[in-house]
Design an enzyme around this catalytic site. Structure first.
Site, PDB file in Angstrom:
ATOM      1  N   SER A 168      -9.764   0.365   6.955  1.00 52.08           N
ATOM      2  CA  SER A 168      -9.160   0.426   5.613  1.00 52.08           C
ATOM      3  C   SER A 168      -8.544  -0.874   5.117  1.00 52.08           C
ATOM      4  O   SER A 168      -8.211  -1.000   3.941  1.00 52.08           O
ATOM      5  CB  SER A 168      -8.101   1.530   5.566  1.00 52.08           C
ATOM      6  OG  SER A 168      -8.722   2.798   5.593  1.00 52.08           O
TER       7      SER A 168
ATOM      8  N   SER B 279      -9.694   2.702   2.796  1.00 50.51           N
ATOM      9  CA  SER B 279      -8.792   3.334   1.860  1.00 50.51           C
ATOM     10  C   SER B 279      -7.917   2.363   1.068  1.00 50.51           C
ATOM     11  O   SER B 279      -7.424   2.706  -0.001  1.00 50.51           O
ATOM     12  CB  SER B 279      -7.884   4.305   2.616  1.00 50.51           C
ATOM     13  OG  SER B 279      -7.011   3.587   3.481  1.00 50.51           O
TER      14      SER B 279
ATOM     15  N   LYS C 208       0.855  -1.199   0.000  1.00 51.93           N
ATOM     16  CA  LYS C 208       0.000   0.000   0.000  1.00 51.93           C
ATOM     17  C   LYS C 208       0.886   1.242   0.000  1.00 51.93           C
ATOM     18  O   LYS C 208       1.895   1.311   0.703  1.00 51.93           O
ATOM     19  CB  LYS C 208      -0.914  -0.014   1.231  1.00 51.93           C
ATOM     20  CG  LYS C 208      -1.978   1.093   1.207  1.00 51.93           C
ATOM     21  CD  LYS C 208      -2.886   1.016   2.454  1.00 51.93           C
ATOM     22  CE  LYS C 208      -3.969   2.099   2.415  1.00 51.93           C
ATOM     23  NZ  LYS C 208      -4.801   2.082   3.626  1.00 51.93           N
TER      24      LYS C 208
END
Lengths: 505, 511
Positions: free
Chosen positions: B180, B156, B81
């Site tokens: 997330s 996210s 990420k």
């Protein structure tokens, strides 16, 4: 140029109310929250890690040594040590602040509620109340380029050196100080000086004001005096004077602000709450930025750090290791050294107590150590406009005293040797050797000179033989002259009397 | 042949690498090929590090050939990420303000991945600074859900979840501040675990809200998450909030999965109203399976949970407003010089105006307000009190249950653009995941099947007391086995073939 009121007149009309914030840079190996070296000289932006630059993703880690130093300092200030203290973020945007927040301590400082006893030059003892001592990180250093003043106003651009960012600081905040009265400037100086002594005694900071290791922000306001029986006037608006980089400046800045504020208030004006910038060269302060109590730093607990929870054992261990408090030490030394009040006062005022201690520790008698430091060395320092401690070391002074005590040097010769040591010619012994300054202790050479002097003054010789020993002075003078002063007058006198009888008639 | 390699779990691929049946270069190339084939449709990655990935893979192959003792996962590719700083790979956290920034240092989790010999394929898309539940707040365009390209992949961490669901990577790193990791897992049919706060180092994770953020694993199977967690977990002296615990092997917890006698507390407040029928149907079915396997199903109450979102949306923006202050153009990232020059404040202001997206600005303003003098007690102060109440609720609930359970999110994946105009309804999507962050406890989302009404994946969330992450791996692995036994296949084997849909999408101009 600001209008100033006569100091005595200002004190008749107003009561000075003081408060100090003293920042101390701790001499830890690494920074407050990173493992970068705690050193900010040298090439800019070299002693930095991602943490000091506030790079995205970086996290602070508390330096345990800095916490121990802060606890020791808190204890030395007579503070209580918080079982749990917390770091907080002080949020404001400024380019010397890498994260645009400073990690500090807000409502949960590590040390609180203490006091420091301060001795004023007039012998008055004053207890300064300490509100708190808390830990925080220093900011980077800005250099403003292109302006005439070197300040941000008018600069074309500014450079930032983050080597200083994250240097561990302890900020000592006093409570409001009442009752200093006309001694306010001297109290300010004595307070900062005492803090410096405490910090040096603990060995936790270099505490050099001229290098910014110890920085004092001086808050002062004036309160109008009211006739007896009437309620006291409310506190006046304060100013905070910054950039006070020497003990002398602390005293001068306070005196200046008292006179400046008094003149404004007496003219019916009002004091602006602001920071004031001290100018060493002109001896004045100038307006800085406005500072209101409503400055909103949006403090909140630093979520990247855990609370600081020192064990009671650690606190007791540090308490047990505390050196003697300066005030107590002073009283002890005065007795030990058998100094008169006046002698000790002189020494205290010279700021050279530590030097005398170290000189005595190196073998000199207290009296001679005091004599040299407050006499010849202080005079030279004053003439050169430098700090006496930068001229010679206590060890060198002790060596000098030893040479005098051994009869190798007279006081007059010793002053020449000191001059050589200050000039960087080496140790006292090396100067003696190189300059050939030693007292002639070879009796042979002296006897030859004495015999010659006696024989060339037969009338004097006769008087001496008749028991008029005071006549020997003329011969002694001649001998000393012949020896270019490098002889011990007492020994010369002994030998003159001896030779007067020994010489054939 | 190589395309099959992308269908393998990390565990299975690791076995083939260890036996030298497959080389890491082959495995890496297979994933890079898959990325090339589907990225046009999915857009899971912000940066694909083909060259460095192949070089890292070749290095592992060379070391393996030389007989070096390697970590069991050495040579397995992974996606990262973009919230995690990576030396040599650009790191933007989904924001224009960091466009092109290549960090000079590695996050601790990256150091651990490199030490174990995992191969970094690249950086995955995310909502800007992890602020969002859909990746639509990414400054670089949204990621598309591999199950339905017109739908959100969650957020996210939608990029990491979509990459794993689309077989672009066997597993990935995510970060979870309010869900997330878990909510994207829920909407993409993948597994995602938010560790106990302090279980994985945050050093090098670009902070959204420091007291809530945790890095964690994203994968297609529970075992793969556990294997990855075993690599990245553990104490880090660079993160003061990192726990000093010695953690058990989570992979071992998966292999020993058994729910017999396990007390599972159903959270009363996280079901019913606002929860999609298909989500509730899968949820109840999963509970029935667990009960059938010997688990004891009870109901627990978390009365303060109704205030959790309100508290979260004060604490998170408050911390974010301060964490994001460092993005000022002085030391790194974007710099915008206002026309005609200006002061440093002008430059900072112009940079932040241009560099931050709307959602980021919204949260900075919210947080600044919540911390301001005169408002602090009412907002930030009250929110912290609610946080304490939530923690107490959990403590009470865990006195009667070993793990708690709820749907991971109220609905299946919504359509791209559906909620971008309505921040509040977007925020409410995290109602079930946020409490775990406030309490610092671990949570896992594991696939529970497809919702009958829309055929989209549904996740189920298990929560355990702090430090009991292993318990989550056990119950999630047990459920995974029960469900796959029932279905006769994995859930993701039912996902659309993307190389085909990419073509469709392109033809239709949908991407």
């Amino acid at each position: 140029m600001a209008k100033l009121m006569d100091y005595d007149r200002a004190l008749e009309l107003f009561e000075p109310v003081l408060g100090f914030e003293v920042h101390i840079e701790l001499s830890t190996k690494t920074k407050m929250f990173s493992d970068a070296p705690n050193y900010f000289g040298g090439e800019p932006n070299t002693n930095i890690t991602p943490v000091d630059l506030g790079l995205p993703g970086s996290l602070p880690v508390v330096n345990g040594q800095a916490v121990r130093y802060a606890i020791s300092l808190g204890l030395a200030l007579g503070c209580s040590i918080a079982p749990t203290s917390r770091f907080a973020r002080k949020n404001y945007f400024y380019p010397d602040l890498a994260k645009n927040y400073q990690i500090s301590q807000s409502d949960e400082p590590i040390a609180f509620a203490g006091s420091v006893e301060v001795e004023l030059p007039n012998g008055r003892l004053f207890t300064v109340p300490i509100e708190r001592a808390h830990m925080e990180e220093d900011a980077g250093k800005l250099t403003h380029v292109g302006g005439a003043t070197g300040r941000i106003q008018g600069a074309e651009y500014s450079l930032v050196d983050y080597n200083r960012a994250g240097v561990p600081l302890v900020e000592i905040v006093t409570d409001i100080i009442y009752g200093a009265e006309a001694d306010a400037p001297e109290l300010a100086k004595a307070y900062v000086s005492t803090i410096r002594d405490i910090v040096v005694g603990l060995g936790i900071s270099e505490a050099r004001m001229e290098r910014g290791n110890l920085r004092c922000d001086a808050n002062i306001s004036l309160r109008r005096r009211t006739p007896e029986g009437e309620p006291p006037a409310p506190l006046g608006t304060r100013t905070e004077t910054k950039n006070v980089n020497s003990l002398r400046s602390v005293e001068r800045a306070i005196r200046y602000e008292i006179q400046r504020q008094a003149a404004i208030l007496d003219d019916g004006g009002t004091i602006t709450q602001e920071t004031r910038h001290w100018h060493e060269d002109t001896g004045q302060t100038s307006a800085g930025r406005p500072k209101s109590d409503a400055d909103d730093y949006r403090y909140f607990p630093e979520p990247d750090l855990l609370p600081v929870v020192p064990s009671p054992e650690l606190i007791e261990e540090l308490r047990a290791a505390l050196p003697e408090a300066p005030a107590i030490r002073r009283r002890r030394l005065k007795t030990e050294w058998n100094f008169t009040d006046l002698e000790f006062q002189d020494l205290t005022n010279s700021g050279l107590v530590n030097e005398v201690i170290d000189t005595v520790a190196a073998g000199a008698s207290p009296a001679s150590a005091r004599k040299w430091w407050t006499g010849e060395i202080a005079r030279t320092a004053n003439a050169q406009g430098v700090d006496a401690t930068t001229l010679v070391t206590p060890l060198q002074v002790a060596q000098l005293v030893a040479l005098v005590d051994a009869g190798t040097l007279t006081d007059r010769l010793a002053r020449q040797v000191l001059e050589g040591v200050i000039a960087g010619e080496g140790t006292p012994q090396q100067v003696v050797d190189a300059r050939g300054l030693a007292v002639v202790s070879d009796d042979g050479a002296l006897i030859a000179a004495i015999d010659e002097a006696l024989q060339s003054q037969p009338d004097v010789l006769a008087k001496i033989r008749d028991g008029k020993v005071q006549a020997a002075g003329a011969v002694i003078g001649a001998v000393m002259k012949a020896m270019k002063g490098q002889a011990d007058a007492a020994r010369v006198r002994e030998l003159v009397l001896e030779r007067a009888t020994a010489l054939p008639e | 042949m190589t395309s099959d390699l992308t269908r393998l779990t990390a565990d299975a691929l690791a076995a083939k690498l260890a036996s030298k049946e497959v080389s890491s270069v082959e495995a890496t190339q297979a994933h890079l090929d898959r990325i090339a084939a589907v990225e046009g449709a999915v857009h899971a990655f912000l940066h694909v590090a083909s060259d460095s990935a192949l070089a890292e893979a070749a290095d592992i192959d060379r070391r393996r050939a030389a007989g070096e003792q390697l970590h069991p996962l050495a040579g397995v590719p992974i996606a990262i990420k973009d919230v995690i700083v990576t030396k040599g790979m650009p790191t933007t956290s989904g924001s224009k303000i960091l466009e092109g920034w290549v960090p000079p240092y590695d996050a601790t989790v990256m150091t651990k991945l490199r030490a174990a010999g995992l191969v970094s394929l690249g950086k995955t898309n995310m909502d800007e600074f992890a602020m969002g539940s859909s990746t639509e707040h990414s400054a670089y365009g949204p990621t598309h859900n591999p199950w339905d390209l017109e739908r959100i992949p969650g957020g996210s961490g939608g990029g990491s979840a979509a990459a794993v669901a689309a077989f672009e990577a066997p597993f990935a790193l995510g970060s979870d501040t309010g869900g997330s990791i878990r909510q994207p897992a829920h909407v993409t049919g993948t597994v995602g675990l938010k560790p106990t706060y302090g279980g994985v180092s945050r050093y090098g994770a670009i902070a959204l809200a420091s007291s809530l953020d945790q890095i964690g694993p994203v994968s297609r199977t529970v075992l793969d998450s556990a294997l990855l967690h075993d690599v990245i977990g553990g104490h880090d002296p660079r993160d003061s909030t990192s726990l000093t615990d010695v953690w058990p092997s989570f992979a071992e917890a998966v292999r020993n999965a058994d729910v017999a006698g396990l007390r599972i507390g159903v959270i009363k407040e996280l079901q019913g109203d606002g929860f999609q029928p298909g989500v509730m149907e899968r949820f109840r079915e999963a509970l029935a399976l667990l009960e059938g396997a010997g688990a004891i199903i009870t109901e627990v109450e978390l009365p303060s949970v109704e205030h959790a979102i309100a508290a979260y949306y004060l604490i998170m923006p408050a911390e974010a407003s301060s964490n994001l202050a460092k993005f000022d153009s002085v030391r790194f990232g974007l710099r915008v010089n206002p026309k005609g020059g200006g002061t440093v404040e002008d430059v900072m202001s112009a940079t932040r105006e241009q560099g931050f997206g709307a959602e980021t600005k919204r949260r900075i303003i919210l947080g600044t307000y919540a911390l301001s003098a005169g408002y602090y007690d009412a907002y930030y102060g009250s929110a912290q009190k609610v946080r304490t109440l939530v923690q107490r609720d959990f403590a009470a609930a865990f006195a009667n249950a070993d793990v708690l359970v709820s749907p991971t999110a109220p609905t299946t994946a919504f359509k791209l653009g559906e909620k971008t105009g309505d921040p509040l309804s977007m925020y409410l999507n995290d109602i079930a995941t946020i409490p775990a962050n406030l309490a610092g406890i671990p949570g896992i989302s594991v696939p529970a099947g497809l919702a009958a009404e829309d055929g989209l994946p549904v996740g189920i969330q298990f929560l355990a007391p702090a430090r009991e992450d292993a318990r989550l791996y056990g119950v999630a692995a047990a459920l995974e086995a029960l469900l796959e036994q029932k279905w006769g296949h994995t859930l993701l084997s039912q996902a659309p073939d993307l190389s085909f849909s990419e073509m469709n999408a392109t033809d239709e101009g949908a991407v």
